[in-house]
Scaffold this motif. Structure first.
Motif, mmCIF file in Angstrom:
data_model
loop_
_atom_site.group_PDB
_atom_site.id
_atom_site.type_symbol
_atom_site.label_atom_id
_atom_site.label_comp_id
_atom_site.label_asym_id
_atom_site.label_seq_id
_atom_site.Cartn_x
_atom_site.Cartn_y
_atom_site.Cartn_z
ATOM 1 N N UNK A 1 51.157 52.588 11.957
ATOM 2 C CA UNK A 1 51.495 51.204 12.286
ATOM 3 C C UNK A 1 50.215 50.412 12.482
ATOM 4 N N UNK A 2 50.272 49.129 12.166
ATOM 5 C CA UNK A 2 49.158 48.233 12.452
ATOM 6 C C UNK A 2 49.290 47.754 13.889
ATOM 7 N N UNK A 3 48.161 47.471 14.513
ATOM 8 C CA UNK A 3 48.180 47.018 15.900
ATOM 9 C C UNK A 3 47.296 45.788 16.028
ATOM 10 N N UNK A 4 47.760 44.803 16.769
ATOM 11 C CA UNK A 4 46.945 43.604 16.981
ATOM 12 C C UNK A 4 47.142 43.117 18.409
ATOM 13 N N UNK A 5 48.019 42.152 18.602
ATOM 14 C CA UNK A 5 48.225 41.588 19.933
ATOM 15 C C UNK A 5 49.595 41.945 20.485
ATOM 16 N N UNK A 6 50.119 43.098 20.071
ATOM 17 C CA UNK A 6 51.415 43.540 20.572
ATOM 18 C C UNK A 6 51.349 43.718 22.088
ATOM 19 N N UNK A 7 52.398 43.311 22.777
ATOM 20 C CA UNK A 7 52.397 43.389 24.233
ATOM 21 C C UNK A 7 52.547 44.832 24.699
ATOM 22 N N UNK B 1 42.536 45.247 13.059
ATOM 23 C CA UNK B 1 41.639 44.437 12.239
ATOM 24 C C UNK B 1 41.018 43.326 13.079
ATOM 25 N N UNK B 2 39.881 42.844 12.625
ATOM 26 C CA UNK B 2 39.248 41.714 13.313
ATOM 27 C C UNK B 2 39.636 40.375 12.700
ATOM 28 N N UNK B 3 40.651 40.397 11.817
ATOM 29 C CA UNK B 3 41.187 39.155 11.260
ATOM 30 C C UNK B 3 42.707 39.268 11.164
ATOM 31 N N UNK C 1 42.306 34.473 9.897
ATOM 32 C CA UNK C 1 41.776 33.856 11.101
ATOM 33 C C UNK C 1 41.064 34.933 11.927
ATOM 34 N N UNK C 2 39.797 34.727 12.295
ATOM 35 C CA UNK C 2 39.082 35.747 13.086
ATOM 36 C C UNK C 2 39.761 35.989 14.431
ATOM 37 N N UNK C 3 39.751 37.219 14.875
ATOM 38 C CA UNK C 3 40.275 37.573 16.188
ATOM 39 C C UNK C 3 39.342 38.579 16.831
ATOM 40 N N UNK C 4 39.340 38.601 18.163
ATOM 41 C CA UNK C 4 38.508 39.557 18.895
ATOM 42 C C UNK C 4 39.156 40.940 18.853
ATOM 43 N N UNK C 5 38.297 41.968 18.784
ATOM 44 C CA UNK C 5 38.817 43.333 18.883
ATOM 45 C C UNK C 5 39.469 43.516 20.251
ATOM 46 N N UNK C 6 40.613 44.112 20.271
ATOM 47 C CA UNK C 6 41.298 44.384 21.528
ATOM 48 C C UNK C 6 41.049 45.809 21.993
ATOM 49 N N UNK C 7 40.775 46.714 21.027
ATOM 50 C CA UNK C 7 40.627 48.128 21.348
ATOM 51 C C UNK C 7 39.272 48.669 20.912
ATOM 52 N N UNK C 8 38.262 47.795 20.879
ATOM 53 C CA UNK C 8 36.930 48.259 20.473
ATOM 54 C C UNK C 8 35.857 47.351 21.059
ATOM 55 N N UNK C 9 34.750 47.985 21.526
ATOM 56 C CA UNK C 9 33.521 47.246 21.780
ATOM 57 C C UNK C 9 33.294 46.748 23.182
ATOM 58 N N UNK C 10 34.150 47.104 24.149
ATOM 59 C CA UNK C 10 33.928 46.658 25.518
ATOM 60 C C UNK C 10 34.538 47.653 26.484
ATOM 61 N N UNK C 11 34.165 47.539 27.759
ATOM 62 C CA UNK C 11 34.728 48.433 28.775
ATOM 63 C C UNK C 11 36.221 48.210 28.916
ATOM 64 N N UNK D 1 46.841 41.252 2.961
ATOM 65 C CA UNK D 1 45.983 41.850 3.980
ATOM 66 C C UNK D 1 46.738 42.934 4.744
ATOM 67 N N UNK D 2 48.026 42.706 4.947
ATOM 68 C CA UNK D 2 48.877 43.723 5.565
ATOM 69 C C UNK D 2 48.942 44.963 4.674
ATOM 70 N N UNK D 3 49.152 44.755 3.368
ATOM 71 C CA UNK D 3 49.271 45.882 2.438
ATOM 72 C C UNK D 3 47.976 46.701 2.413
ATOM 73 N N UNK D 4 46.840 46.020 2.287
ATOM 74 C CA UNK D 4 45.561 46.723 2.184
ATOM 75 C C UNK D 4 45.262 47.491 3.469
ATOM 76 N N UNK D 5 45.511 46.857 4.608
ATOM 77 C CA UNK D 5 45.211 47.485 5.886
ATOM 78 C C UNK D 5 46.014 48.779 6.070
ATOM 79 N N UNK D 6 47.248 48.763 5.623
ATOM 80 C CA UNK D 6 48.091 49.939 5.803
ATOM 81 C C UNK D 6 47.617 51.132 4.977
ATOM 82 N N UNK D 7 46.864 50.884 3.918
ATOM 83 C CA UNK D 7 46.413 51.995 3.081
ATOM 84 C C UNK D 7 45.587 53.010 3.865
ATOM 85 N N UNK D 8 44.971 52.567 4.966
ATOM 86 C CA UNK D 8 44.174 53.491 5.762
ATOM 87 C C UNK D 8 44.961 54.625 6.383
ATOM 88 N N UNK D 9 46.271 54.439 6.553
ATOM 89 C CA UNK D 9 47.074 55.480 7.210
ATOM 90 C C UNK D 9 47.022 56.809 6.448
#
Length: 842
Positions: free
Chosen positions: A115-121, A144-146, A151-161, A200-208
């Motif tokens: 599954x893709x993950x972004x800003x899911x609650x 993804x960072x977009x 539209x650019x978005x901040x990483x939610x699960x990478x790069x900070x405490x 972008x959804x299709x390409x991102x899912x190829x990583x699975x």
């Protein structure tokens, strides 16, 4: 620490290269084309956290000892000794699956989830992961960072405490027996490079598939693709692990390998649920049929529309189940038959080919927790930047976002006003399947309270904005051109730039006078585009020219090339004798009732000035009483696609939809409002999207004998099937007598039947039975509540004239005198300025 990247200028290798102290890897493989690597750089984290989850991670403690959710998630392990054969046999039978026989190994299949993950609650992730707890072998998540529209978005699960804490929490949710991996996707495309947002959804899912392969996925394992807000039920996941599922047998040819959930949809709260409407994800496929896992020697690659091996399958190469060119161009040169290509993760989700499964008692096999966000701003950001973005998402009330009415139902539910389309409550849900997380009443109450607060604040803000608009009517300009450029959708239609399209070949002049004359009498100055016969009478051509109608000519084909059968009976049709099968010369593969949609697309593409609203409509049995586009604007019904409900007394259990859809799609639509395919409205873009989806489904039906129905009305069968399976983009269903189109047929037919009996008993003609003292304006009795007695105009429920009235022929001769007088007088009551048009309804 910066995220590691891979160079797009070097040839990819087959090695997996560890990077940084986080053990991230840059995934590269020779099977990927260089152009695709330029498109995206995919990063994978080697280590997965396998901590045990604590009860508090999911739910508050139960007041009554062991909670129901504790019982549900503590079911048996994967080992053979823990398998209760009798329990599992009963489980399998409830889904109409068999149980492994003596020649089949008794074991639980390994399930690999992506599954893709972004800003899911956190709320929705807890709800879905509870169904999945300790069941999956691997959970592959990709951030993804977009967003989809770049539209650019901040990483939610990478790069900070804070990201590390969130990641640690996330890893715990799926149980200690599951490997959870978080991977990262960086698209290299920039805005304005002409790529549809969903790619972008299709390409991102190829990583699975690479994560699954890295974690040891085998051909006898099962791949599951979903979104984080949807899941199979826990019981069905267990069934997929052990039952004799036909799609999971070793002899699978990969042509139609999917096991599709029949998913109940919760809108923003567990207390707000669609009645009778089902979603159709997640999707599961045997590993043998999955890209990178299956054998390409047995399943040669197919062709796709992005760099040949990415994006969507081409027509004939598996797109919508059509493999004709794949069989001819790929398999035949290899002397192969009966094997089909491996599936990309995006194809597992979007392509047809498999079986939709529900429980024997019709209970769902999956749950969709749609829009379970924690604030109105989060909801709006989703619709601004993901999927098919709405550039005005931050300007609209929540109830007006998303064309299919999802948020309207959710808002109405939060306000305590349950419509006939919604279940009364979580407890009222029919069947034996309910999501484990929300069996906890405290969890249900807490979520519903949050949603009610969101709706309440949204209503308060809307009121403030209305007051501000009255004080300062000048639109605010914050200089944010980013949002304005995301979409070309309009909130207002200019009638003069709108278009009405219809197929009207072979009719006498008086039919056109009724249709065109009534429309022009409303003040409509936009485009009217009609197909007429090439040998149409001179008086018809002359009249249409005077009315500024764009005339198109449609010729009949000498012979249809569409070889049909009579559906249920299976007898071949003589194409020359069947009254139902008429095909146009331009599209001989299509019967005329289908081909008209292709003509509509051609005509719109030939009309660059048709920029605003569009209506596709029948002609012979329709007339107008108001400008439909002005009416749509006045009613705040300016949507990309609007479909119109017929009388509440007819529904999709009617044979017109039930028989064809059941015969072709093996799908039951259930008891939903019947939608009329003869009159459709929307924006130019929305209508073109609608036609594309209709055409795709036509092709599916054309290629299967059990779908070739000897019936002119099966375009309505398809229209309803596509809407109720959520295939149309941004579609809104307009209730009966509440929009610019009034489909009067069912009620008109019943009135005519009753009038015929009354006329026979009274010994008078049917056309005169209701008209007294030559008062032709009051042509129907007041008891029916259908007309304005001052004018005879047919009205909506609120008493205002219906802009278009469709299926008026069902009134028979009852309407003849009124219609003849209106035509003779030039439709005198068809503008709002007509004083008599405002009066009492009969």
């Amino acid at each position: 620490m910066a995220l590691p990247t891979s160079s797009s200028s070097t040839r990819p290798s087959r090695r997996l290269v560890p990077r940084s102290k986080y053990n991230s890897i840059c995934l590269v493989a020779s099977v990927l084309a260089i152009h695709f690597l330029y498109m995206c750089k995919v990063h994978y984290e080697l280590d997965s956290n396998l901590k045990d989850v604590v009860a508090a991670t999911h739910l508050p403690p139960s007041r009554n000892g062991q909670s129901e959710h504790d019982k549900r998630v503590s079911d048996s392990d994967r080992s053979i000794s823990d398998i209760n054969v009798e329990v599992e046999k009963k489980r399998c039978a409830s889904y109409n699956f068999g149980f492994p026989n003596a020649t089949m190994p008794l074991r639980r299949r390994r399930l690999f989830y992506g599954a893709l993950i972004s800003d899911d609650s956190a709320e929705v992730i807890k709800a879905t992961s509870m169904e999945q707890y300790n069941i999956f072998h691997t959970v592959s998540l990709i951030e993804s960072n977009k967003t989809h529209n770049l539209t650019p978005r901040d990483w939610k699960y990478f790069g900070s405490e804070d990201a590390s804490k969130k990641l640690s929490w996330l890893y715990q949710l799926f149980g200690s027996k599951t490997k959870v991996s978080m991977d990262y996707y960086i698209p290299s495309l920039e805005k304005g490079q002409g790529m549809d947002a969903m790619y972008l959804d299709y390409f991102q899912r190829e990583g699975h598939v690479y994560r699954w392969k890295f974690n040891g996925m085998r051909p006898d394992d099962v791949a599951i693709i979903g979104d984080l807000d949807e899941t199979y039920s826990r019981d069905f996941l267990r069934a997929l692990q052990i039952c004799d599922v036909p799609q999971f047998r070793p002899a699978q040819d990969c042509k139609a390998p999917k096991v599709i959930a029949s998913t109940v949809v919760f809108e923003s709260s567990p207390e707000c649920t669609w009645k009778g409407r089902r979603w159709f994800h997640p999707d599961a496929v045997l590993g043998k049929c999955v890209d990178q896992i299956g054998d390409t020697k047995l399943h040669p690659p197919t062709k796709r529309n992005k760099w040949e091996s990415h994006g969507m399958r081409l027509n004939g190469y598996g797109n919508y189940g059509n493999y004709s060119r794949y069989e001819a161009d790929v398999l035949k040169p290899l002397n192969m038959t009966g094997q089909y290509p491996l599936w990309l993760p995006s194809e597992i989700r979007i392509e047809v080919g498999g079986v939709l499964v529900q429980k024997e008692d019709k209970s769902p096999t999956g749950y969709h927790f749609h829009n379970f966000f924690m604030s109105g701003e989060e909801v709006r950001y989703k619709y601004l930047t993901y999927g098919h973005p709405d550039g005005k998402a931050f300007e609209k009330p929540l109830r007006d976002l998303h064309g299919s009415g999802d948020l309207l139902l959710a808002v109405t539910c939060a306000e305590g006003n349950h419509t006939e389309k919604a279940e009364r409550s979580f407890e009222s849900l029919p069947g034996t399947s309910k999501p484990i997380y929300y069996l906890n009443e405290e969890a249900r109450r807490a979520r519903h309270s949050i949603w009610q607060d969101i709706v309440r604040k949204d209503a308060e803000n809307a009121t403030k904005n209305e007051v501000k608009a009255k004080v300062d009517p000048t639109p605010a300009t914050d200089g944010n051109q980013e949002h304005k450029s995301l979409t070309s959708s309009k909130s207002h239609w200019d009638s003069s730039k709108s278009a009405v399209l219809g197929l009207a070949s072979g009719y006498p002049r008086y039919v056109y006078e009724g249709f065109v004359g009534s429309l022009r009498a409303t003040g409509f100055a936009g485009h009217i585009i009609l197909a007429i016969a090439k040998d149409a009478p001179v008086d018809v051509v002359s009249y249409l020219g005077e009315q500024n109608v764009t005339m198109k000519y449609v010729e009949k084909a000498d012979k249809c090339t569409y070889n049909g059968t009579i559906g249920e009976q299976g007898k071949p049709i003589d194409m020359q004798k069947s009254s139902e099968w008429k095909c146009p010369k331009d599209y001989p593969d299509y019967k005329i009732t289908w081909a008209r949609f292709l003509y509509y697309r051609d005509w719109l593409n030939d009309c660059p000035s048709c920029t605003d609203g569009v209506m596709l409509t029948d002609v012979r049995d329709a007339f107008f009483q108001r400008d439909p586009f002005v009416t749509a604007v006045e009613r705040n019904q300016v949507h990309p696609l609007m479909v119109f409900e017929e009388s509440p007394e007819t529904d999709t259990e009617h044979w017109l939809t039930d028989w064809p859809v059941s015969a072709c799609r093996k799908h039951k639509l259930g008891k939903n409002p019947m939608l009329c395919s003869g009159s459709v409205m929307g924006s130019r873009e929305g209508i073109l999207d609608y036609i594309d989806v209709m055409e795709e489904e036509f092709k599916y039906w054309m290629e299967r004998e059990n779908c070739r129905i000897d019936n002119r009305g099966d375009d309505q069968s398809i229209h309803n099937y596509l809407y109720y399976t959520n295939r149309f983009k941004n579609a809104v269903s307009i209730p009966h007598r509440q929009g610019p189109i009034h489909v009067v047929g069912y009620q008109a037919a019943r009135i005519f039947e009753n009038a015929t009996k009354e006329a026979e008993n009274a010994g008078v003609g049917t056309s005169e039975i209701f008209i007294h003292d030559n008062n032709w304006k009051e042509w129907l009795p007041r008891k029916y509540g259908l007309i304005n007695t001052n004018t005879g105009l047919i009205v909506n429920e609120d008493g205002t004239p219906s802009a278009q009235v469709h299926q008026v022929d069902r009134f028979g001769p009852l309407i003849s005198k009124w219609e003849n007088e209106m035509r003779k007088q030039g439709w005198p009551y068809n503008k709002d300025t007509d004083k008599e048009s405002i009066g009492s309804s009969a």
